[in-house]
Scaffold this active site. Structure first.
Site, short mmCIF file in Angstrom:
data_model
loop_
_atom_site.label_atom_id
_atom_site.label_comp_id
_atom_site.label_asym_id
_atom_site.label_seq_id
_atom_site.Cartn_x
_atom_site.Cartn_y
_atom_site.Cartn_z
N LYS A 1 73.76 -21.11 12.23
CA LYS A 1 73.48 -21.76 13.68
C LYS A 1 74.07 -20.01 14.54
CE LYS A 1 73.69 -25.74 13.95
NZ LYS A 1 74.76 -27.58 14.49
N GLY B 1 89.03 -13.97 16.89
CA GLY B 1 88.83 -13.17 15.68
C GLY B 1 89.94 -12.04 15.69
N ARG C 1 88.60 -11.13 1.73
CA ARG C 1 87.75 -9.62 1.74
C ARG C 1 88.50 -8.97 0.61
NH1 ARG C 1 84.38 -8.89 7.21
NH2 ARG C 1 86.13 -9.79 8.30
N ASN D 1 85.40 -21.33 18.44
CA ASN D 1 85.83 -22.62 18.27
C ASN D 1 86.75 -22.49 17.57
OD1 ASN D 1 84.07 -21.15 16.37
ND2 ASN D 1 82.72 -23.32 15.81
N THR E 1 87.15 -19.63 13.10
CA THR E 1 87.76 -18.36 11.47
C THR E 1 88.67 -17.60 12.32
OG1 THR E 1 85.89 -17.15 11.66
CG2 THR E 1 86.26 -19.05 9.66
N GLY E 2 88.26 -17.61 13.92
CA GLY E 2 89.15 -17.29 14.55
C GLY E 2 90.66 -17.63 14.71
N THR F 1 85.35 -3.02 8.46
CA THR F 1 85.62 -2.76 9.43
C THR F 1 87.09 -3.33 9.03
OG1 THR F 1 84.17 -2.48 11.85
CG2 THR F 1 86.87 -2.88 12.26
N TYR G 1 73.87 -15.02 5.99
CA TYR G 1 74.99 -14.48 7.00
C TYR G 1 73.94 -12.90 7.39
CZ TYR G 1 78.47 -11.32 8.40
OH TYR G 1 79.13 -10.13 10.01
N LYS H 1 71.87 -12.44 11.04
CA LYS H 1 71.62 -11.60 11.78
C LYS H 1 70.90 -10.70 12.70
CE LYS H 1 76.50 -11.56 12.49
NZ LYS H 1 77.22 -11.02 13.91
N1 UDP Z 1 86.34 -6.74 -4.11
C1 UDP Z 1 87.50 -6.47 -4.58
N2 UDP Z 1 88.28 -7.66 -5.15
C2 UDP Z 1 88.57 -8.36 -4.15
C3 UDP Z 1 87.62 -8.65 -2.77
C4 UDP Z 1 86.19 -8.29 -2.86
O1 UDP Z 1 86.79 -5.81 -5.72
O2 UDP Z 1 89.41 -9.06 -3.93
C5 UDP Z 1 84.92 -6.15 -4.08
C6 UDP Z 1 83.81 -7.45 -3.09
O3 UDP Z 1 83.35 -6.84 -4.78
C7 UDP Z 1 83.29 -5.88 -2.77
C8 UDP Z 1 83.89 -5.27 -2.04
O4 UDP Z 1 85.28 -5.43 -2.67
O5 UDP Z 1 82.16 -5.02 -3.72
C9 UDP Z 1 84.08 -6.01 -0.70
O6 UDP Z 1 84.03 -6.37 -0.85
P1 UDP Z 1 84.09 -7.72 0.55
O7 UDP Z 1 84.40 -9.20 0.64
O8 UDP Z 1 85.55 -6.65 1.32
O9 UDP Z 1 83.56 -7.32 1.95
P2 UDP Z 1 81.57 -6.49 1.64
O10 UDP Z 1 81.67 -5.21 2.10
O11 UDP Z 1 81.21 -6.63 -0.01
O12 UDP Z 1 81.06 -7.61 2.47
#
Ligand code: UDP
Length: 311
Positions: A93, A12, A188, A34, A37-38, A177, A147, A151
């Site tokens: 899991k 990952g 993300r 596994n 996602t990696g 990160t 998630y 955790k």
């Molecule tokens: N976000 C966004 N546009 C994108 C993807 C994410 O505006 O194309 C927003 C998302 O709604 C969140 C923030 O960016 O408020 C960070 O999202 P990310 O999925 O990176 O991680 P999170 O910190 O929410 O787990």
């Protein structure tokens, strides 16, 4: 004899950088993943090394590793919201059964174990910035619950193995990160924006973009994890970069860096999306003498160069 370390989630994003670090420090590194996602490309450069080996295995099932182990780093888990929405059961899991298996393995091997927890244990936080004393504001049955609760369970069972069995445990709470080896399609915000900029698509902001995040470059995180593993701290420690930014400002930074002429479009905010997030790293500073060194401008440039190369 050199120390032997098992790293789960080895293929990952963060796991592969940890493998690099421990291989370069001349540990015997056993990677495990596994690969749901990696990506093996993240570690293929390590395969020729004498001090690296790899097992393709799901740690939610019984984990067997021959010979001695001195350390275990448990970093296996889907970690982006779209991944754990697609794989909710696997996410639950690996955080629960997977952690239990690895704690059992640590006990048998008399190894020290460090588990990867998350700022998501704070949920949509009502305390700002978030320090380790805050118990969080989590919706167990919302989309992020799979998630967050896995955790939280992970932290609880890790602490129980410490208090009941005297196991040597460490818990890191990782905030957002970024860096090379993030998956361009992991959903993300940072890979999305770079992908959109590089492929001539409009940048998607969810909600009005006033929500905040604080982004830490991966090499800073790895250094913090390394120091935490060799510290004496049993209670959870936040690691992240406190430099907080709104998603709207973040989009502007990406537009400036990439020089894209695409515009910003607004899409609905996903359910339970935290409104603000910033780590309080007072504890890490004091205990580990650690703080992030890479400013966002520098880290984003390195990451952009990586994404350009793999596109
Ligand atoms: N976000 C966004 N546009 C994108 C993807 C994410 O505006 O194309 C927003 C998302 O709604 C969140 C923030 O960016 O408020 C960070 O999202 P990310 O999925 O990176 O991680 P999170 O910190 O929410 O787990």
């Amino acid at each position: 004899m050199s120390k032997r370390i098992l790293i789960t989630g080895a293929a990952g994003f963060i796991g592969s950088h940890l493998c690099d670090r421990f291989v370069s420090e001349e540990f015997q590194v056993v990677g495990m993943d596994n690969l749901i996602t990696g990506d093996l490309r993240n570690i293929e450069h390590l395969f020729p090394k004498k001090n690296f080996s790899f097992y393709h295995h799901d740690v939610s099932k019984f984990v067997h590793v021959p010979d001695q182990l001195d350390y275990i780093l448990h970093f296996a888990s889907p970690a982006s919201p779209i991944d754990y929405l697609k794989m909710p059961i696997q996410t639950l899991k690996v955080g629960s059964l997977g952690t239990h298996n690895l704690l059992g393995l640590a006990r048998v091997k008399k190894a020290r174990i460090l588990v990867a927890s998350t700022s998501e244990v704070y949920g949509d936080p009502l305390v700002h910035p978030q320090n380790e004393e805050y118990w969080g504001h989590v919706n167990p049955v919302g989309p992020r619950g799979v998630y967050d609760e896995a955790k939280r369970f992970q932290e609880a069972i890790t602490m129980a193995y410490h208090t009941y069995h005297g196991l040597e445990t460490r818990i890191v709470r990782i905030f957002n990160t970024y860096g090379p080896r993030m998956r361009l399609n992991d959903g993300r915000v940072l890979p999305n924006f770079f992908y959109q900029a590089l492929s001539g698509k409009d940048l998607t902001i969810y909600g009005d973009g006033s929500q905040t995040r604080s982004f830490c470059f991966v090499s800073d995180l790895v250094e913090g994890i390394y120091r935490l593993l060799f510290s004496n701290e049993i209670n959870p420690v936040n690691l992240g970069n406190p430099d907080e930014i709104t998603i709207r400002q973040f989009a502007d930074e990406i537009i400036k860096l990439t020089g894209t002429s695409q515009k910003i479009i607004f899409e609905p905010l996903p359910k339970d999306d935290p409104k603000q997030r910033q780590p309080d790293i007072t504890k890490a500073k004091k205990l580990l003498n650690w703080e992030p060194k890479i400013q966002r401008a520098e880290g984003l440039k390195i990451t952009y160069d990586y994404f350009k190369k793999i596109m």
